[in-house]
Design an enzyme around this catalytic site. Structure first.
Site, PDB file in Angstrom:
ATOM      1  N   ASP A 114       9.613  -1.634  -2.942  1.00  0.00           N
ATOM      2  CA  ASP A 114       8.274  -1.333  -2.809  1.00  0.00           C
ATOM      3  C   ASP A 114       8.488  -0.033  -2.157  1.00  0.00           C
ATOM      4  OD1 ASP A 114       5.791  -1.222  -3.107  1.00  0.00           O
ATOM      5  OD2 ASP A 114       5.236  -3.330  -2.678  1.00  0.00           O
TER       6      ASP A 114
HETATM    7  C1  NOJ Z   1       2.717  -0.901  -3.197  1.00  0.00           C
HETATM    8  C2  NOJ Z   1       2.498  -2.594  -3.830  1.00  0.00           C
HETATM    9  O1  NOJ Z   1       2.870  -3.245  -3.082  1.00  0.00           O
HETATM   10  C3  NOJ Z   1       3.293  -2.417  -5.274  1.00  0.00           C
HETATM   11  O2  NOJ Z   1       2.598  -3.509  -5.915  1.00  0.00           O
HETATM   12  C4  NOJ Z   1       2.796  -1.224  -6.017  1.00  0.00           C
HETATM   13  O3  NOJ Z   1       3.402  -1.214  -7.339  1.00  0.00           O
HETATM   14  C5  NOJ Z   1       3.377  -0.051  -5.260  1.00  0.00           C
HETATM   15  N1  NOJ Z   1       2.708   0.133  -3.839  1.00  0.00           N
HETATM   16  C6  NOJ Z   1       3.129   1.408  -6.123  1.00  0.00           C
HETATM   17  O4  NOJ Z   1       2.013   1.657  -6.217  1.00  0.00           O
END
Ligand code: NOJ
Length: 747
Positions: free
Chosen positions: A284
């Site tokens: 993430d």
């Molecule tokens: C953080 C989020 O937790 C995740 O779900 C998301 O896909 C990413 N950012 C990218 O935007």
């Protein structure tokens, strides 16, 4: 014993990795190996790099970024929204980079790209795989037109706490329901063939335990036993892998002390060895670097070492891999074999996607907001709306009535789209007011509050005047989109602002009130439930929420959703879920003593002797699986085909469902099982099947479920899958709190 097992697994893994390099078993693996053999170390490290900066690039692409692509130092991008940039970056990658390896462009296409469907929690309320599949197919068709061939969805985090903002994105609290929907989402996103230009590879996230954040506080610690992990949190991910999801994303949280992006047991032992996953895993956003504040990595280099050794393939936005992989190799902290294996997983997916032959996007933008897409979004909003209360059948409104439409979300095109809708264009949204207008509804609209958190009472008198001059009040409120989603947890989850106060004022008029809620989570209603006659939960219903609401309140359509989460009375009950365990002192309803009934000066005693709250008791407001329709169903004659189940003998569980109401209607017939005694204690009920049935008035249907021994298996705390001899109870009913029961046993 465990150490030997881990050693054997590692050995098998190394052998498999060697085998992959030396003895490719098929054409795809040959191509992967050939490509790998031509790549420099820098290029390999480049493939592990997901760059997320380009969305901030306005106008020209910076030369440094183009050069990085030309040098093969970037494997994928996220959030490149300018299609000229997408085309240019891809052209440089496939024409000018050393091995002409195409890029993948990613984005959070969560519940629609342009045509927005209900939020995922709403979609889960449909309990309908076809509806879920339609939504993800439409999203893929629309987004791929912009070059997005990788979505960061579906989010599969089982969530048992409605305070958590990301419950809005979750499939709810039940692993069985979530797993069914997962398969549908993956199939819809990825389409029939990964190399179709409208296929968008799925990313099952967040691996793992993100929804178990303590107290519903985002990013927080998860403490999960092995049994819970395997029985509750992992099944949707297994379903995603089985359905062919090409990628997974690690989560921000730690589980039992290990941050997900550094968890070798999860990323290698479970995912690769147990699930047989052969796609790639992305971290993430900066979650590799965040292992430093977690207190797991000493610095960025250590973070890279931990993640690479855990088996993480691609790093999102932080630069630990880019900066330190070479040093770690030199120091022998990782091996080139490991790097090759991590890169091979990414190349395999790029080859499967057909990007080497067809790297460029196919512009199908004439499909955006296509009529068929809007129609499916409207249907999804109807299938996912849950009718929670309907006193005196105030809904549907069948005769022509004068309606006072009040509330802060009756005409808010962007708010009704919900969280994670960067690309949804509010000008295409159809609000309830738009729908009432175009259907010539006899209504008078006074907002009363201008946004959901508005505390001003200045327009209350206008709203009350409109209410007095009407036959029925339709109050459309809830939460603005920003009140749920990432980092948007709430400690109190009632209607925010002065909405409750306004509803109370309206109730004084004596006119019936239909409360329509648009929100990212269940909303506690204790303060106002008795003041309203009907409650219709539409979640954030998306682009076509307005027409869907119009059709539902006027009876052109019936709300068909059932709760995918337990609805609490007050936030203090959370976490709350139907598939909990019994205690040694299960609730005895007749013996419950409410707080106000305790005599003043009462002698110290463990009143009632069960598990409950003195003030709110032990029941939720509405149980998991609950939802009303516009007709009435009666269930009768639940029966099992045999009193015993064996390895070769599945059993059938049957019920007769009759529509005893006056109009055609749909119900979701639910099957729950309890394993009465286990080597570890078992939940009081677990969902094991459901069927949607639609019946005409007076029509009857026999609904049959088949249960096999496999359906009864569960993991214990030694990670062993068991089914034990003994008694099982089974219920078929309209939700998790009711049902006619029967018994059988495994002998
Ligand atoms: C953080 C989020 O937790 C995740 O779900 C998301 O896909 C990413 N950012 C990218 O935007």
């Amino acid at each position: 014993m465990k150490k030997i097992y881990v050693f054997i697994c590692m050995l098998v893994c190394v052998l498999m990795a060697c085998k992959k390099e030396q003895q490719p078993t098929n054409e795809l693996e040959t191509e992967v190996s050939e490509l790998l053999s031509k790549m420099t170390l820098d290029e390999k490290i480049g493939q592990l790099n997901l760059r997320g900066t380009s969305s901030r690039v306005k106008g020209q692409l910076p030369d440094s970024l183009k050069q990085a692509v030309r040098d093969g130092k970037i494997g994928a991008f996220l959030n490149v929204t300018n299609t000229e940039h997408v085309d240019e970056l891809q052209r440089i990658a496939v024409e000018e980079s050393p091995n002409k390896i195409p890029l993948i462009f990613a984005r959070d296409v969560i519940h629609g790209y342009k045509t927005i469907f209900p939020i995922p929690l709403g979609m889960a309320a449909s309990w309908d795989a076809q509806v879920a599949k339609n939504s993800s197919r439409v999203a893929a068709i629309e987004a791929s037109s912009f070059g997005i061939r990788w979505t960061f969805a579906p989010m599969l985090d089982i969530a048992r706490d409605s305070r958590w903002g990301r419950i809005a994105e979750s499939p709810g609290e039940d692993p069985f329901l979530a797993s069914n929907l997962t398969k549908a989402y993956v199939e819809g996103f990825q389409g029939d063939s990964l190399n179709d230009p409208t296929s968008m590879i799925a990313c099952a996230k967040h691996f793992i335990g993100y929804g178990a954040a303590i107290g519903g506080r985002d990013y927080n610690t998860a403490i999960i036993s092995d049994a819970q992990l395997h029985n509750i949190y992992l099944p949707p991910f297994k379903s995603a892998v089985d359905a062919g999801s090409q990628t997974l994303m690690t989560s921000f949280n730690e589980m039992n002390g290990i941050p997900a992006s550094g968890d070798r047991r999860m990323l290698t032992t479970v995912l690769r060895e147990e699930f047989g996953f052969d796609g790639f895993v992305v971290s993430d956003w900066e979650s590799v670097e965040e292992m430093i504040p977690h207190g797991f990595a000493t610095d960025l280099k250590h973070a890279a070492e931990l993640s690479l050794n855990a088996g993480l393939n691609m790093e999102m936005t932080s630069k630990a891999f880019e900066k330190y992989t070479k040093n770690l190799l030199k120091e022998g902290k990782i091996t080139e074999t490991q790097i090759n294996s991590l890169v091979a997983d990414i190349l395999r997916v790029k080859l499967r996607m057909g990007l080497f032959e067809k790297p460029y996007r196919v512009d199908k933008s004439d499909n955006l907001y296509a009529d068929a897409h809007l129609q499916m979004a409207k249907e999804a909003a109807i299938e996912s709306s849950v009718l929670l209360k309907n006193k005196n059948n105030v809904l549907p409104i069948t005769t022509r009535k004068k309606i006072a439409v009040i509330g802060p979300l009756a005409d808010k095109p962007r708010e009704q789209l919900g969280t994670w809708t960067f690309d949804g264009d509010g000008t295409y949204t159809k609000t309830p007011i738009n729908a009432f207008q175009s259907n010539n509804v006899n209504y008078n609209f006074v907002e009363g509050l201008s946004y959901s958190r508005d505390k001003s009472t200045k327009d209350f008198s206008k709203a009350v005047a409109a209410a007095k001059n009407s036959d029925v009040i339709v109050f459309i409120g809830g939460e603005e989109a920003i009140l749920s989603g990432e980092a948007h947890s709430r400690a109190n989850i009632n209607l925010p602002g002065a909405q409750e106060q306004l509803i109370k004022e309206l109730a004084k008029t004596g006119k019936p009130i239909v409360l329509i809620i648009m929100a990212g989570r269940p909303i506690t209603l204790g303060n106002i439930l008795k003041d309203v006659d009907a409650v219709l939960m539409t979640w954030h219903p998306g682009t076509m929420g307005g027409p869907a609401i119009h059709d539902m309140i006027f009876g052109i359509a019936e709300p068909k959703g059932r709760l995918p989460v337990t609805w609490p009375k007050v936030a203090g009950q959370l976490p709350l879920f139907y598939n909990h365990k019994n205690t040694g002192r299960p609730v005895i309803p007749e013996e419950f003593v409410q707080m106000d009934s305790i005599p003043i000066g009462a002698w110290q005693s463990s009143l009632g002797n069960t598990t409950h709250y003195l003030d709110v008791g032990y029941l939720p407001q509405y149980p998991f699986g609950y939802g009303l329709g516009y007709t009435k169903f009666v269930y009768s004659k639940t029966a099992v085909s045999s009193s015993t189940i064996t390895k070769n003998n599945d059993i059938m569980v049957k019920v007769i469902v009759t529509n005893v109401g006056e109009r055609k209607g749909t119900d979701i017939v639910q099957l729950y099982v309890q394993d009465v005694v286990g080597r570890i204690t078992r939940p009081v009920r677990e969902l094991k099947g459901y069927q949607k049935v639609t019946l005409e008035p007076n029509e009857q249907k026999e609904v049959t479920f088949t249960l096999s021994l496999d359906d009864l298996k569960y993991y214990d705390n030694q990670e062993k899958l068991n089914v034990e001899k003994g008694e099982f109870k089974v219920w078929i009913g309209q939700n998790s709190a009711v049902g006619i029961s029967a018994k059988f046993s495994y002998e």
